[in-house]
Design a protein around this motif. Sequence first.
Motif, mmCIF file in Angstrom:
data_model
loop_
_atom_site.group_PDB
_atom_site.id
_atom_site.type_symbol
_atom_site.label_atom_id
_atom_site.label_comp_id
_atom_site.label_asym_id
_atom_site.label_seq_id
_atom_site.Cartn_x
_atom_site.Cartn_y
_atom_site.Cartn_z
ATOM 1 N N ASP A 16 2.067 -4.286 -13.200
ATOM 2 C CA ASP A 16 1.476 -2.865 -13.350
ATOM 3 C C ASP A 16 1.808 -2.713 -12.029
ATOM 4 O O ASP A 16 2.478 -1.026 -12.127
ATOM 5 N N ILE A 17 1.810 -2.971 -10.653
ATOM 6 C CA ILE A 17 1.596 -1.888 -9.582
ATOM 7 C C ILE A 17 3.407 -1.904 -9.269
ATOM 8 O O ILE A 17 3.263 -0.922 -9.035
ATOM 9 N N LYS A 18 3.978 -2.863 -9.413
ATOM 10 C CA LYS A 18 5.070 -3.108 -9.577
ATOM 11 C C LYS A 18 5.762 -2.309 -10.229
ATOM 12 O O LYS A 18 7.294 -1.041 -9.569
ATOM 13 N N GLU A 19 5.996 -2.450 -11.461
ATOM 14 C CA GLU A 19 6.255 -1.049 -12.494
ATOM 15 C C GLU A 19 6.507 0.453 -11.961
ATOM 16 O O GLU A 19 7.294 1.662 -12.426
ATOM 17 N N LYS A 20 4.712 0.465 -11.944
ATOM 18 C CA LYS A 20 4.530 1.296 -11.419
ATOM 19 C C LYS A 20 4.243 2.538 -10.648
ATOM 20 O O LYS A 20 4.370 3.704 -9.555
ATOM 21 N N VAL A 21 3.455 2.012 -8.818
ATOM 22 C CA VAL A 21 4.394 2.093 -7.715
ATOM 23 C C VAL A 21 4.626 2.139 -6.925
ATOM 24 O O VAL A 21 5.715 2.795 -6.297
ATOM 25 N N PHE A 22 6.384 1.449 -7.360
ATOM 26 C CA PHE A 22 6.889 0.560 -6.670
ATOM 27 C C PHE A 22 7.697 1.143 -7.562
ATOM 28 O O PHE A 22 9.032 0.037 -7.024
ATOM 29 N N LEU A 44 2.200 10.441 -1.607
ATOM 30 C CA LEU A 44 1.329 11.742 -0.707
ATOM 31 C C LEU A 44 2.518 12.552 -1.784
ATOM 32 O O LEU A 44 1.899 14.100 -1.483
ATOM 33 N N SER A 45 3.688 12.580 -1.808
ATOM 34 C CA SER A 45 5.204 13.835 -1.887
ATOM 35 C C SER A 45 4.850 14.302 -3.041
ATOM 36 O O SER A 45 5.520 15.765 -3.026
ATOM 37 N N THR A 46 4.312 13.588 -4.445
ATOM 38 C CA THR A 46 4.115 14.302 -5.241
ATOM 39 C C THR A 46 3.100 14.074 -6.190
ATOM 40 O O THR A 46 2.457 12.995 -5.872
ATOM 41 N N ARG A 47 2.694 15.063 -6.925
ATOM 42 C CA ARG A 47 1.655 14.908 -7.750
ATOM 43 C C ARG A 47 0.961 13.832 -8.623
ATOM 44 O O ARG A 47 0.123 12.967 -8.903
ATOM 45 N N GLU A 48 2.436 13.671 -9.269
ATOM 46 C CA GLU A 48 2.324 12.141 -10.101
ATOM 47 C C GLU A 48 1.989 10.944 -9.671
ATOM 48 O O GLU A 48 1.718 9.946 -9.579
ATOM 49 N N ASN A 49 2.873 11.138 -8.287
ATOM 50 C CA ASN A 49 2.647 9.902 -7.613
ATOM 51 C C ASN A 49 1.396 9.679 -6.996
ATOM 52 O O ASN A 49 0.616 8.605 -6.695
#
Length: 405
Positions: A76-82, A110-115
Motif C-alpha cells: 500500500d505504501i509503495k502504491e500510494k507514497v511512492f 511536502l510539495s502538494t496538498r494531496e501528498n
Amino acid sequence: MKSFSKIIYLSPKPKCQTIKLQKCKIISVFINISALIFPKPSLVTTFFSIFAAFIRITKNTMTKTNSSDVKVLLNDIKEKVFKGVELSSVPTRYDNDWNKFLLTHSERLLSTRENRKLIMWLYSLYFDEENPTPLTYGDPGVSEYFSYKKIDGLSKIEMDFANICYYLAYFTHCMNSAVGRNFNVELFLGTGMDDDIQTDYFTEWNGLTSYEEVFSLDNKVLVDWIKTTNYRRVAAGVMSSMISAAGDRAKYQNPVEHDYFYGFFGSVLINMDHIEECIAYVNIGFETLTEAEHHRQRAEELGLSKELATIVDSLRASFTHNYPEKYVECAKVIQPIVSQMLPQDHLSMSVEKRAKWTSSVFRVINEEIKKFDIDLDTREYNLSMNYILDWLDLEYNAKMYDRKF
C-alpha cells in the motif's frame, strides 16, 4: 495514559483486535512499592523508567506480527507514497545516500496538498497507537526493532523499505506540522550540529534543553544548511523547529518573548505548494530570530539582567522596543519588592497558594507602577497587566521549584 494491549493480527487483512489488560491494579502496586522503597523523587523517576521498560517488553512479548500483514501495508505504501518511483533498492541507515533518499522524498511529499495527506496517512501507520497496525511503533520486528530482528517471510529489501519508511513517516510529520518539532538533525539532514554541542536528542528529561541548543542561531552548521540547501520545503520545516525552540527557551523566563515567537505561527502562514513561499518563510524566520537576538543584546548593553529585561518587556507588552528609561526605572523599583515578598521556604509553597500570592503582590507593585505613569488597570483587557501577572507566576514557580530565573 493509553491502555496496554494484547494485539492479535488477523491474516490476510491487516486488521487487529485489542484485548485490554487490567492495568490499574498493576500500576497501583508499582506506585505503592515505589513510595515505600524510594522516598526521593529522582529515585522514583528511575523506578518508573524501569517500570515503563517492563511494560514495553511485556507488551511486545504478547504481540505476534504476521509477515503477510506487513507485506500488504508495504505494498500500500509503495502504491500510494511512492507511486511512479523506481524502488529496485532502498538505502539502509549507514549507506551514503540514506539522507538523500529521505530529503528527496520528503521534499516531494511536502510539495502538494494531496501528498501532504499521504504524510498523515503514513505517519498513522507507524505511530497511531490508538488504531495500531502491524507497522505501529513498538511491534517486534518492525519500526522500533526491525533494524535488529527479522520477520520470517520478509525479504531484505522489504525490511529495508519498512525501516526507511518509518523514518520518512516521522520526519515528514515533523516538517508538515503547524508548529515546529524536535528531531535529530544529524540523522535526518546528515549535518547540522556544531562540534561544541554535546547533547542527546531523545533523553527523556533533558531533551528540551537539547532541542533549544540545537535549533538556535548559535548552531552555525544548521543555520548554514538552512540557507544553502536545495530542499527549500524541508528548510521551511526546519525553520519552524527553530522558532518553536526559541519560544520554548523563553517559556520559563519571559512570557512576552514566548508569545513573540509563537505568534509567528499565527501571523506568518505558508503554502508549501509554492516554493517561493517556502523561501520567504525561511527569510522571515531568520529576521524574527535575529531581531530577538538584537533585543536581548540591547538589554545586555544597558546592563540589564534577564529578569529586569523581562519586567520591561512585560510592562511594555512588547518584545520590539528600545527599553525606554521610565520602564527600566520602574522595573528596578518593583523587582526587589517582589523578591522580598517571596516566601522564604520553598517547601511551604504550592500551586494552590500561587494565585493568592500573585494577586496580593500585584496590588502592592501596581501602586509603584502608577508612580511612573504606567497604566495597568483602566482598560477591560490590559495586556501589560497580564504579562506582569505571568512574570509573577514565573517568579513564584522559580522559587517553589528551586530554579534560577
